[in-house]
Motif scaffolding. Structure first.
Motif, mmCIF file in Angstrom:
data_model
loop_
_atom_site.group_PDB
_atom_site.id
_atom_site.type_symbol
_atom_site.label_atom_id
_atom_site.label_comp_id
_atom_site.label_asym_id
_atom_site.label_seq_id
_atom_site.Cartn_x
_atom_site.Cartn_y
_atom_site.Cartn_z
ATOM 1 N N GLN A 108 0.849 -1.188 0.000
ATOM 2 C CA GLN A 108 0.000 0.000 0.000
ATOM 3 C C GLN A 108 0.883 1.236 0.000
ATOM 4 N N PHE A 132 -4.638 3.058 0.038
ATOM 5 C CA PHE A 132 -4.538 1.614 -0.102
ATOM 6 C C PHE A 132 -4.103 1.175 -1.493
ATOM 7 N N ARG A 166 -10.549 -3.727 2.206
ATOM 8 C CA ARG A 166 -10.286 -3.144 0.895
ATOM 9 C C ARG A 166 -11.420 -2.173 0.553
#
Length: 296
Positions: free
Chosen positions: A170, A201, A293
């Motif tokens: 990330q 992310f 996510r």
């Protein structure tokens, strides 16, 4: 936690006030903060300050002549700070082994020949401030292993691209990795990613060359602007100046200054990040856990 812009400002502030003056006292109050024993802290006494510099988030006060210089290196970590006094206290400092006080506790006091000096203090119950007295900064592993300084000539788009390709991670984690890029922490990584319009992310190997170039530009401009805003300010004003300059970090629930959307937060066990969904994630909201996510 002070990051590169504030540490740079502290280095300049201390350099202007200590260079050319002799150390007349260096007293440790928090034994746990001192990470070295040879040379002892007392070896600083009697030496003239040659200058104060920075290695990433580390401050480096150099004392003594060429060939026999010592370095007082310190990392302020999350709760540490520098308190300057034009007339430093001369009362004896009583060493302590530990303590759980949440208030700012004295860790080290340095007094100069003109009567001025500074205290290193640390607030909170988790004491992580680190003080080293060494002959060479490279003796401290955390300094020796620092990555590229993002304000140096070595930090090019090509250098950043190489770091991003080395391991798929990330992007916020890469920006905060001191062994990759020295000096950026949680706050300025949020700011950089907002300027670059990138999700925290997003995986580093998924960046296109144009996105790498945009991220590089965001790193350099964000940090240079923050350094310029901090430069010349007294140590006691730097924390407030940092907070005032933040666009998204620490501004959960406020309006994004670019698009007006609400600034959102992702919370972890010991920290949080802030971002704008409209600017950075195409309107998608990030789930509020480390392993999550983008919500589909």
């Amino acid at each position: 936690m002070p990051e590169l812009p504030e540490v740079q400002a502290l280095a300049e502030f201390l350099d202007a006030r200590t260079t050319g003056h002799r150390v007349v006292a260096a007293d440790v109050a928090a034994i746990a903060a001192l990470k070295t024993f040879d040379p002892p802290v007392s070896a600083l006494v009697g030496r003239e300050v040659r200058g104060v510099g920075r290695h990433g988030k580390w401050l480096d006060l150099t004392v003594g002549p060429d060939g026999d210089a010592l370095h007082l290196l310190f990392h302020l970590s999350r709760g540490g700070w520098v308190r300057w006094s034009d007339q430093a206290p001369t009362t004896p400092v009583r060493p302590r082994m530990g303590g759980s006080s949440r208030g700012a506790a004295l860790a080290l006091r340095v007094r100069l020949d003109d009567g001025a000096g500074f205290d290193l203090t640390e607030a909170g119950t988790r004491k992580r401030l680190a003080v080293h007295v060494v002959r060479d900064p490279q003796e401290v592993e955390q300094v020796a292993t620092l990555g590229v300084d993002p304000l140096s000539d070595a930090f090019t788009p090509e250098a950043l691209a190489a770091l991003m390709q080395a391991r798929n991670q990330q992007v916020k984690g890469l920006l905060r990795d001191q062994r990759a890029i020295a000096g950026i922490g949680n706050a300025y990584s949020d700011e950089i990613l907002h300027v670059a319009r990138v999700s925290p992310f997003k995986l580093t190997r998924s960046f296109t060359p144009d996105e790498v170039a945009a991220l590089h530009d965001a790193v350099v401009t964000t940090l240079r602007d923050a350094v310029a805003a901090s430069s010349g300010k007294p140590a006691k004003e730097l924390k407030d100046a940092k907070r005032a300059g933040m666009r998204v970090h620490g501004r959960t629930g406020e309006a994004c200054p670019v698009c007006g959307d609400v600034v959102r937060e992702v919370s972890f066990a010991d920290r949080s990040l802030q971002y704008c969904a409209t600017c950075q994630t195409d309107g998608q909201v990030l789930a509020d856990r480390r392993m999550s996510r983008l919500l589909k």
